[in-house]
Enzyme design. Structure first.
Site, PDB file in Angstrom:
ATOM      1  N   ASN A 193      36.481  33.991 115.544  1.00  0.00           N
ATOM      2  CA  ASN A 193      35.763  34.748 114.508  1.00  0.00           C
ATOM      3  C   ASN A 193      34.305  35.015 114.892  1.00  0.00           C
ATOM      4  O   ASN A 193      33.799  36.124 114.715  1.00  0.00           O
ATOM      5  CB  ASN A 193      35.822  34.005 113.171  1.00  0.00           C
ATOM      6  CG  ASN A 193      35.156  34.797 112.068  1.00  0.00           C
ATOM      7  OD1 ASN A 193      35.517  35.941 111.803  1.00  0.00           O
ATOM      8  ND2 ASN A 193      34.145  34.216 111.435  1.00  0.00           N
TER       9      ASN A 193
ATOM     10  N   TRP B  28      26.402  57.825 114.384  1.00  0.00           N
ATOM     11  CA  TRP B  28      27.167  56.986 115.317  1.00  0.00           C
ATOM     12  C   TRP B  28      27.427  57.762 116.594  1.00  0.00           C
ATOM     13  O   TRP B  28      27.687  58.964 116.561  1.00  0.00           O
ATOM     14  CB  TRP B  28      28.534  56.634 114.743  1.00  0.00           C
ATOM     15  CG  TRP B  28      28.569  55.909 113.442  1.00  0.00           C
ATOM     16  CD1 TRP B  28      29.046  56.389 112.260  1.00  0.00           C
ATOM     17  CD2 TRP B  28      28.157  54.565 113.183  1.00  0.00           C
ATOM     18  NE1 TRP B  28      28.952  55.414 111.293  1.00  0.00           N
ATOM     19  CE2 TRP B  28      28.405  54.299 111.830  1.00  0.00           C
ATOM     20  CE3 TRP B  28      27.591  53.558 113.981  1.00  0.00           C
ATOM     21  CZ2 TRP B  28      28.120  53.078 111.234  1.00  0.00           C
ATOM     22  CZ3 TRP B  28      27.307  52.351 113.388  1.00  0.00           C
ATOM     23  CH2 TRP B  28      27.568  52.104 112.037  1.00  0.00           C
TER      24      TRP B  28
ATOM     25  N   TRP C  76      38.264  34.691 101.762  1.00  0.00           N
ATOM     26  CA  TRP C  76      37.835  35.945 102.418  1.00  0.00           C
ATOM     27  C   TRP C  76      39.042  36.848 102.686  1.00  0.00           C
ATOM     28  O   TRP C  76      38.987  38.060 102.555  1.00  0.00           O
ATOM     29  CB  TRP C  76      37.117  35.645 103.739  1.00  0.00           C
ATOM     30  CG  TRP C  76      35.642  35.438 103.568  1.00  0.00           C
ATOM     31  CD1 TRP C  76      34.976  34.248 103.609  1.00  0.00           C
ATOM     32  CD2 TRP C  76      34.627  36.449 103.330  1.00  0.00           C
ATOM     33  NE1 TRP C  76      33.629  34.460 103.412  1.00  0.00           N
ATOM     34  CE2 TRP C  76      33.393  35.790 103.248  1.00  0.00           C
ATOM     35  CE3 TRP C  76      34.666  37.835 103.187  1.00  0.00           C
ATOM     36  CZ2 TRP C  76      32.199  36.477 103.020  1.00  0.00           C
ATOM     37  CZ3 TRP C  76      33.472  38.527 102.963  1.00  0.00           C
ATOM     38  CH2 TRP C  76      32.262  37.840 102.883  1.00  0.00           C
TER      39      TRP C  76
ATOM     40  N   TRP D   3      32.123  52.409 114.158  1.00  0.00           N
ATOM     41  CA  TRP D   3      32.921  51.184 113.996  1.00  0.00           C
ATOM     42  C   TRP D   3      34.416  51.451 114.101  1.00  0.00           C
ATOM     43  O   TRP D   3      35.192  50.579 114.464  1.00  0.00           O
ATOM     44  CB  TRP D   3      32.593  50.494 112.669  1.00  0.00           C
ATOM     45  CG  TRP D   3      32.767  51.335 111.425  1.00  0.00           C
ATOM     46  CD1 TRP D   3      31.835  52.107 110.813  1.00  0.00           C
ATOM     47  CD2 TRP D   3      33.973  51.484 110.646  1.00  0.00           C
ATOM     48  NE1 TRP D   3      32.365  52.728 109.704  1.00  0.00           N
ATOM     49  CE2 TRP D   3      33.677  52.360 109.578  1.00  0.00           C
ATOM     50  CE3 TRP D   3      35.265  50.971 110.745  1.00  0.00           C
ATOM     51  CZ2 TRP D   3      34.632  52.728 108.614  1.00  0.00           C
ATOM     52  CZ3 TRP D   3      36.214  51.335 109.792  1.00  0.00           C
ATOM     53  CH2 TRP D   3      35.883  52.207 108.742  1.00  0.00           C
TER      54      TRP D   3
ATOM     55  N   TRP E  35      34.994  44.875 110.296  1.00  0.00           N
ATOM     56  CA  TRP E  35      34.231  45.905 111.020  1.00  0.00           C
ATOM     57  C   TRP E  35      33.160  46.524 110.133  1.00  0.00           C
ATOM     58  O   TRP E  35      32.021  46.725 110.560  1.00  0.00           O
ATOM     59  CB  TRP E  35      35.172  46.985 111.577  1.00  0.00           C
ATOM     60  CG  TRP E  35      35.704  46.563 112.910  1.00  0.00           C
ATOM     61  CD1 TRP E  35      36.903  45.967 113.161  1.00  0.00           C
ATOM     62  CD2 TRP E  35      35.009  46.639 114.164  1.00  0.00           C
ATOM     63  NE1 TRP E  35      37.000  45.677 114.497  1.00  0.00           N
ATOM     64  CE2 TRP E  35      35.858  46.079 115.140  1.00  0.00           C
ATOM     65  CE3 TRP E  35      33.762  47.112 114.564  1.00  0.00           C
ATOM     66  CZ2 TRP E  35      35.503  45.982 116.486  1.00  0.00           C
ATOM     67  CZ3 TRP E  35      33.399  47.039 115.908  1.00  0.00           C
ATOM     68  CH2 TRP E  35      34.260  46.480 116.844  1.00  0.00           C
TER      69      TRP E  35
ATOM     70  N   GLU F 255      37.578  30.371 103.439  1.00  0.00           N
ATOM     71  CA  GLU F 255      37.982  31.406 104.417  1.00  0.00           C
ATOM     72  C   GLU F 255      39.271  32.092 103.964  1.00  0.00           C
ATOM     73  O   GLU F 255      39.436  33.297 104.131  1.00  0.00           O
ATOM     74  CB  GLU F 255      38.152  30.818 105.823  1.00  0.00           C
ATOM     75  CG  GLU F 255      36.861  30.322 106.439  1.00  0.00           C
ATOM     76  CD  GLU F 255      35.722  31.331 106.362  1.00  0.00           C
ATOM     77  OE1 GLU F 255      35.920  32.499 106.742  1.00  0.00           O
ATOM     78  OE2 GLU F 255      34.629  30.959 105.907  1.00  0.00           O
TER      79      GLU F 255
END
Ligand SMILES: Cc1cc2nc3c(=O)[nH]c(=O)nc-3n(C[C@H](O)[C@H](O)[C@H](O)COP(=O)(O)OP(=O)(O)OC[C@H]3O[C@@H](n4cnc5c(N)ncnc54)[C@H](O)[C@@H]3O)c2cc1C
Length: 346
Positions: free
Chosen positions: A215, A180, A152, A233, A256, A149
């Site tokens: 998360n 969108w 990430w 987004w 996102w 993690e």
């Protein structure tokens, strides 16, 4: 010896000499690198002979825009260097052992909650990295997953370093004409934690009350906004930026765009998280939903009620009002999203 740290994102290169666009090869390239040790804190700092005139921090009234929310969130924020060290030690002494099994359960205290401290530099990524490496070498089962993690987080910075536009523009080509929806009443209901989808509303209210969001909940809340509500987004990204204590421009943008499908390593377009199925899997006893959504609990607890204290009065929300009907049926939202995604691909 090469190091990964907050300052070395240009160093990881693919065999062809470019940057990594996919997480797994990036992770494989960096996971066993030697990471420089944290620099020791200076023993003494010499003060200036005379301090320049300055304004008082309190006069800036930084919490004013949050109104009543400042006190509510203040009860949850655990910031400052000593608290960061404490959290790291506590996590590596216990919860890390079950991290792999529990990191997806939002009602469980199964993650480090260090993001707010990492964001402000109250603890360095190298400190966390080395402590987790030691835990892994000592046989703590979940430490490896935890290191991943942290990987990430590094990946998010790697991407911002190489493609700074990721923080505001579609990262993948071909997404600028995607239909969108803009900032509609539906998006406003999402912001207010009033969509009528319990897992999504719990997530949005958790953020209002604690300044953080688990998360798993971030993924579900973001997926619901971009897929079921087909909303740009960037509208969600900006709301998270406004509300999260741990707001981090790189992790937020990557998260996102990953969810929306326009980003690196993105979820395939046909993967639309179903909030009800996700709730059944990751909140089987409704503990999380009832903790944050007062209307769902027979005897709402402090966090559920605190939401109504935290939000602006102008929203006129009342804990005793009936829980709202869903903005859209899940199947209808899913089908609309799939049709839009398929049209883009054709
Ligand atoms: C839509 C969306 C928005 C997000 N916005 C942010 C944000 O603004 N700030 C932020 O710090 N994280 C963000 N994340 C990533 C992640 O949700 C948080 O880092 C994590 O929930 C923090 O909790 P923790 O410290 O207990 O994490 P742990 O599980 O204990 O993980 C340890 C650390 O690894 C890093 N990390 C973990 N998961 C991720 C991830 N998916 N991406 C990047 N780094 C990660 C964080 O620094 C975290 O503190 C976002 C994710 C999504 C899906």
């Amino acid at each position: 010896m090469r190091a990964i740290s907050c300052t070395s994102h240009g160093e990881a290169e693919t065999g062809a000499g470019g940057f990594y666009r996919v997480f797994t090869p990036f992770w494989n390239a960096i996971r066993s690198r030697d990471v420089a040790l944290p620099t020791a804190a200076p023993k003494r700092l010499r003060a200036l002979p005379a301090w320049p005139g300055s304004e008082a921090l309190a006069d800036w009234r930084l919490g004013a825009a949050m109104g009543r929310g400042t006190d509510v969130v203040g009860r949850h924020a655990r910031v400052g260097e000593p608290r960061a060290r404490e959290k790291l030690d506590r996590f590596l002494d216990g919860p890390v052992g079950c991290y792999r099994q529990q990191r997806d359960l939002p009602a469980t205290d199964g993650t480090s909650r260090l993001s707010e401290n990492l964001t402000y530099g109250e603890i360095g990524i190298r400190q966390v990295w080395h402590a987790a490496r030691r835990a892994m070498e000592d046989g703590h089962g979940g430490a490896e997953a935890f290191l991943r993690e942290l990987g990430w987080r590094e990946f998010a910075y790697h991407l911002v370093h190489h493609t700074p536009g990721i923080v505001s523009a579609n990262w993948r080509d071909g997404w600028d004409s995607f239909p969108w929806r803009g900032d509609t009443d539906d998006a406003e209901r999402w912001r207010r934690g009033m969509t009528g989808e319990p897992f999504v509303d719990a997530a949005m209210r958790e953020m209002y009350v604690t300044g953080m969001m688990h998360n798993r909940s971030r993924m579900i809340a973001a997926s619901y906004l971009t897929k079921h509500l087909l909303t740009d987004w960037r509208i969600g990204l900006r709301w998270f930026e406004d509300c999260l204590i741990d707001w981090d421009p790189a992790a937020n943008a990557m998260g996102w765009q990953w969810v929306a499908g326009s980003g690196p390593d993105a979820a395939p377009y046909f993967r639309v998280f179903n909030p009800a199925t996700q709730a059944g899997k990751f909140d089987p006893d409704q503990e999380y939903r009832q903790r944050f959504v007062a209307e769902l609990a027979a005897d709402p607890g402090a966090d559920a009620l605190a939401f109504f204290d935290a939000v602006p009065k102008a929203w006129r929300l009342d804990a005793r009002a009936p829980y709202p009907a869903p903005v859209i049926a899940l199947s209808e939202g899913r089908n609309r999203a799939l049709a839009a995604y398929e049209a883009r691909n054709s």
